[in-house]
Design an enzyme around this catalytic site. Sequence first.
Site, mmCIF file in Angstrom:
data_model
loop_
_atom_site.group_PDB
_atom_site.id
_atom_site.type_symbol
_atom_site.label_atom_id
_atom_site.label_comp_id
_atom_site.label_asym_id
_atom_site.label_seq_id
_atom_site.Cartn_x
_atom_site.Cartn_y
_atom_site.Cartn_z
ATOM 1 N N CYS A 1 0.844 -1.199 0.000
ATOM 2 C CA CYS A 1 0.000 0.000 0.000
ATOM 3 C C CYS A 1 0.883 1.254 0.000
ATOM 4 C CB CYS A 1 -0.949 0.003 1.198
ATOM 5 S SG CYS A 1 -2.382 -1.076 0.987
ATOM 6 N N ASN B 1 1.723 -16.765 -3.729
ATOM 7 C CA ASN B 1 1.809 -17.427 -2.431
ATOM 8 C C ASN B 1 0.646 -16.948 -1.580
ATOM 9 O OD1 ASN B 1 4.307 -18.785 -2.960
ATOM 10 N ND2 ASN B 1 5.357 -16.828 -2.724
ATOM 11 N N HIS C 1 -0.479 -10.439 -4.514
ATOM 12 C CA HIS C 1 0.399 -10.070 -5.631
ATOM 13 C C HIS C 1 0.754 -11.328 -6.407
ATOM 14 C CE1 HIS C 1 2.800 -10.906 -2.056
ATOM 15 N NE2 HIS C 1 3.718 -11.432 -2.868
HETATM 16 P P1 AMP Z 1 5.697 -13.268 -1.090
HETATM 17 O O1 AMP Z 1 6.750 -14.000 -0.313
HETATM 18 O O2 AMP Z 1 4.997 -14.090 -2.113
HETATM 19 O O3 AMP Z 1 4.736 -12.526 -0.173
HETATM 20 O O4 AMP Z 1 6.465 -12.185 -1.944
HETATM 21 C C1 AMP Z 1 6.800 -10.908 -1.487
HETATM 22 C C2 AMP Z 1 7.821 -10.358 -2.445
HETATM 23 O O5 AMP Z 1 7.875 -8.958 -2.263
HETATM 24 C C3 AMP Z 1 9.233 -10.906 -2.246
HETATM 25 O O6 AMP Z 1 9.674 -11.530 -3.461
HETATM 26 C C4 AMP Z 1 10.039 -9.658 -1.917
HETATM 27 O O7 AMP Z 1 11.345 -9.689 -2.470
HETATM 28 C C5 AMP Z 1 9.200 -8.551 -2.509
HETATM 29 N N1 AMP Z 1 9.357 -7.245 -1.896
HETATM 30 C C6 AMP Z 1 9.320 -6.944 -0.578
HETATM 31 N N2 AMP Z 1 9.497 -5.632 -0.392
HETATM 32 C C7 AMP Z 1 9.634 -5.071 -1.629
HETATM 33 C C8 AMP Z 1 9.852 -3.749 -2.105
HETATM 34 N N3 AMP Z 1 9.937 -2.713 -1.269
HETATM 35 N N4 AMP Z 1 9.955 -3.551 -3.443
HETATM 36 C C9 AMP Z 1 9.875 -4.601 -4.291
HETATM 37 N N5 AMP Z 1 9.652 -5.869 -3.903
HETATM 38 C C10 AMP Z 1 9.541 -6.108 -2.584
HETATM 39 ZN ZN ZN Z 2 -1.799 -3.265 1.226
#
Ligand code: AMP
Ligand code: ZN
Length: 112
Positions: free
Chosen positions: A6, A85, A98
Amino acid sequence: MDCIFCKIINGEIPSNKLYEDEKIIAFHDINPEAKVHFLVVPKEHICCADKIDSTNSQIIAHIFELIPALAKKAGLENGYRIINNCGEDACQSVPHIHFHIIGGEKLPEHIK
Ligand code: AMP
Ligand code: ZN
């Protein structure tokens, strides 16, 4: 709300943006699993795939309608993997739904 995606959506945290419209944003993952790894995220805060229902499924459809163009924009001419996930057992680390789009090289049979 203390949600990192967000905050990216409302500009509080910077991102390497690939695409944005009124409903969704796509940006490159900060910790890529392959040569190309970006995330497609609805602007509406839906915590996970388990909360998709008839009131919000249009935005999920919008995401999937755009994925081919986003993949093309990212140069994924030779295929890609879409990962979502959902919840603790799946190791979802950001509780804002996502879709990971991963490619740009031959991927192992299983990733993440
Ligand atoms: P998940 O484990 O499926 O919830 O994936 C979350 C993803 O968000 C991971 O691959 C992280 O590397 C990515 N992530 C977390 N913070 C950021 C950020 N600030 N910008 C870009 N990607 C992010
Ligand atoms: Zn959110």
